[in-house]
Design a protein around this motif. Structure first.
Motif: not given
Ligand SMILES: [Zn+2]
Length: 279
Positions: A86-92, A103-105
């Protein structure tokens, strides 16, 4: 807890020559004791038939691409599918009183891993067999940026990390690692005497009897391996005999609690000790 990943060379152990799960000698494949994608370096050559490898890789993938994905990506764990990383990953995060997802790298993400703590194995505490697994806690290990720095950068005080914990796949992976490790040290064991084998193959759901969390320190931890494993003979609850268990500590240098997997009860403990030089 912050994790340092130690990358080591792959070690191919002695060829097994039959499937450790079903006994087949056809179309054998190699088995990583700890998955390659978690930095596992020990390989048991010719130890799983195609059919059983399909079963084990299914639950492995559910763990690796499931609740361990953020940690694996930010921690730079090995992958055979670099393009799919994944190029980005989710974060709440919380912004102006509202929960939103951003979404963060991987370089910016905290990459938190929530390792489940389980009840101790039922066998050792005299608990009756049951078809459920009870999570008694979570231990969080950080593989990426400090959550405080991430929160500061995003101008928030609250970040949330959501885990979709597939506990059954995780427990199967744990059982598989313990069983594979025992075979790598002792050679093939009598399959009909390994009570957790049907669980690994998805035929039973009695894992709470044979595996769980436990507190222990392994001498191998002094060498700071990414994952620490050891085989130990322990007394049965009524002290009438001894059973072999595998102790596993994922990401040992971060001090996470370990897991125990019941392997089997040797018939003749003295000859077992003589052959295997176990203490
Ligand atoms: Zn097989």
């Amino acid at each position: 807890m912050k994790n340092p990943l130690l990358v080591q060379n792959t070690v191919r152990l002695k060829s097994v020559g039959s499937c450790i799960y079903c006994g087949s000698t056809e179309q054998l494949t190699d088995e990583h004791i700890v998955p390659f994608a978690l930095g596992g370096r020990l390989i048991l050559p010719d130890s799983s038939c195609v059919k059983c490898a399909r079963i084990t890789s299914l639950f492995e993938q559910k763990v690796l691409r499931g609740f361990m994905l953020n940690a694996r990506t930010t921690g730079g764990f090995p992958t055979r599918r670099k393009k799919e990383r994944p190029k980005t990953l989710p974060l709440g995060i919380e912004k102006e009183g509202k929960s939103i997802e951003t979404e963060l790298s991987p370089a910016e993400h905290p990459g938190l891993l929530h390792l489940p703590m389980l009840e101790p194995p039922g066998f050792f505490v005299g608990r009756d067999a049951k078809e459920t697994l009870t999570i008694i806690g979570l231990e969080t290990i950080q593989f990426g940026q400090s959550p405080y720095i991430v929160a500061k950068k995003l101008n928030t005080t609250t970040i949330t990390s959501t885990t979709n914990l597939d506990i059954w796949s995780f427990a199967r992976l744990l059982a598989k690692i313990g069983y594979c490790f025992a075979i790598s040290e002792l050679g093939l064991l009598p399959r009909e005497k390994i009570p957790i084998l049907p669980f690994i193959l998805g035929k039973e759901n009695n894992a709470s009897m044979w595996l769980g969390s436990a507190n222990f320190q392994l001498s191998v931890e002094a060498q700071k391996p990414t994952h620490a494993m050891s085989l130990v003979l322990v007394d049965t609850p009524n002290k009438s005999s001894k059973v072999l268990i595998a102790r596993i500590k994922f990401f040992a240098p971060c001090g996470a609690t370990g897991y125990e997997v019941y392997i089997y009860e040797p018939v003749d403990i003295n000859s077992f000790l003589e052959i295997h030089h176990l203490k």
